[in-house]
Motif scaffolding. Sequence first.
Motif, mmCIF file in Angstrom:
data_model
loop_
_atom_site.group_PDB
_atom_site.id
_atom_site.type_symbol
_atom_site.label_atom_id
_atom_site.label_comp_id
_atom_site.label_asym_id
_atom_site.label_seq_id
_atom_site.Cartn_x
_atom_site.Cartn_y
_atom_site.Cartn_z
ATOM 1 N N ASN A 1 0.822 -1.206 0.000
ATOM 2 C CA ASN A 1 0.000 0.000 0.000
ATOM 3 C C ASN A 1 0.860 1.261 0.000
ATOM 4 O O ASN A 1 0.358 2.353 -0.271
ATOM 5 N N HIS B 1 -14.137 2.896 -1.978
ATOM 6 C CA HIS B 1 -13.104 1.897 -2.222
ATOM 7 C C HIS B 1 -12.908 1.609 -3.704
ATOM 8 O O HIS B 1 -11.827 1.168 -4.105
ATOM 9 N N GLN C 1 -1.257 7.841 -5.603
ATOM 10 C CA GLN C 1 -1.344 6.591 -4.845
ATOM 11 C C GLN C 1 -2.709 5.917 -5.003
ATOM 12 O O GLN C 1 -3.731 6.571 -5.138
ATOM 13 N N ARG C 2 -2.664 4.575 -5.016
ATOM 14 C CA ARG C 2 -3.870 3.734 -4.953
ATOM 15 C C ARG C 2 -4.797 3.927 -6.157
ATOM 16 O O ARG C 2 -6.000 4.109 -5.991
ATOM 17 N N GLY D 1 -4.877 -2.746 -8.486
ATOM 18 C CA GLY D 1 -4.344 -1.523 -7.913
ATOM 19 C C GLY D 1 -2.881 -1.314 -8.257
ATOM 20 O O GLY D 1 -2.113 -2.270 -8.399
ATOM 21 N N HIS E 1 0.399 2.181 -8.139
ATOM 22 C CA HIS E 1 0.769 3.547 -7.753
ATOM 23 C C HIS E 1 1.540 4.202 -8.890
ATOM 24 O O HIS E 1 2.230 3.513 -9.654
ATOM 25 N N GLN F 1 -8.910 7.080 -7.770
ATOM 26 C CA GLN F 1 -8.119 6.822 -6.573
ATOM 27 C C GLN F 1 -8.995 6.179 -5.491
ATOM 28 O O GLN F 1 -10.066 6.706 -5.152
ATOM 29 N N ARG F 2 -8.520 5.067 -4.969
ATOM 30 C CA ARG F 2 -9.201 4.415 -3.850
ATOM 31 C C ARG F 2 -9.100 5.303 -2.618
ATOM 32 O O ARG F 2 -8.015 5.764 -2.246
ATOM 33 N N THR F 3 -10.218 5.569 -1.970
ATOM 34 C CA THR F 3 -10.250 6.375 -0.756
ATOM 35 C C THR F 3 -10.991 5.611 0.339
ATOM 36 O O THR F 3 -11.639 4.592 0.077
ATOM 37 N N GLN G 1 -7.223 2.601 -8.774
ATOM 38 C CA GLN G 1 -8.129 1.478 -8.497
ATOM 39 C C GLN G 1 -9.055 1.202 -9.675
ATOM 40 O O GLN G 1 -9.542 2.123 -10.331
ATOM 41 N N ARG H 1 1.137 -2.262 -6.333
ATOM 42 C CA ARG H 1 0.288 -2.290 -5.143
ATOM 43 C C ARG H 1 -0.175 -3.721 -4.885
ATOM 44 O O ARG H 1 -0.115 -4.199 -3.768
ATOM 45 N N GLU H 2 -0.626 -4.399 -5.969
ATOM 46 C CA GLU H 2 -1.068 -5.790 -5.861
ATOM 47 C C GLU H 2 -0.385 -6.621 -6.944
ATOM 48 O O GLU H 2 -0.289 -6.182 -8.098
#
Length: 214
Positions: A97, A169, A146-147, A132, A134, A163-165, A149, A193-194
């Motif tokens: 993350n 999500h 960042q993130r 996900g 970055h 962006q995932r928040t 998604q 990220r994944e």
Amino acid sequence: MKKIQFLFFVLLIPAFALSQINVEKNGKVAVEAEHFFKQEKDEIRKWYAIDNQSVLLYKGTEPVQCETAGGNQFIAVLPDTRQTHDDKLIRGENFSNEPGKMAIVSYKVQVENPGKYYVWVRAFSTGAEDNGIHVGLNGTWPESGQRMQWCEGKNQWTWASKQRTEEVHCGEEQLIFLEIPSPGEHVISFSMREDGFRFDKFVLSKTYEFPEEQ
């Protein structure tokens, strides 16, 4: 859901054979993911360039999707050990993350019109554990990168810039961007990220509009 397991190896296309400086025109630049000029922090997970000649062996029937990727190539961060929610999440191994810590690929862009650029990425995700990534600029990893998604467009190449928040999500629009400070050459980087993330192309654009590129 049938579990797909990475079993063998992928032929890595040499980065030096594909790297180039990508030039911005009229506030936009599009870059093929396999055209990275360097890869780093790849001891645990690594990006592999995949085409129809690559040695890619899965236990299962999942297609490789080369034919529908731009230039019939894409890159994937492998091995992919967390494919479903039931697989163990191991921070620093199959999930990060924190940006800039694992599996980084970088690209050179030449910019004439500095300022705020929205970042769009064309990705292929099959579930909730490979969607996900970055993005960073010149060795920095701002909050606005960042993130990234993906929730929609499963099992197909899909453009997104969300962006995932904590509140959303599946990602919020217009939150993924980079502030390019000056004209000249800059480095755009993406970090894992994944694991299992499949990456075909990215676009930097001064306007927030769905890319036309395939």
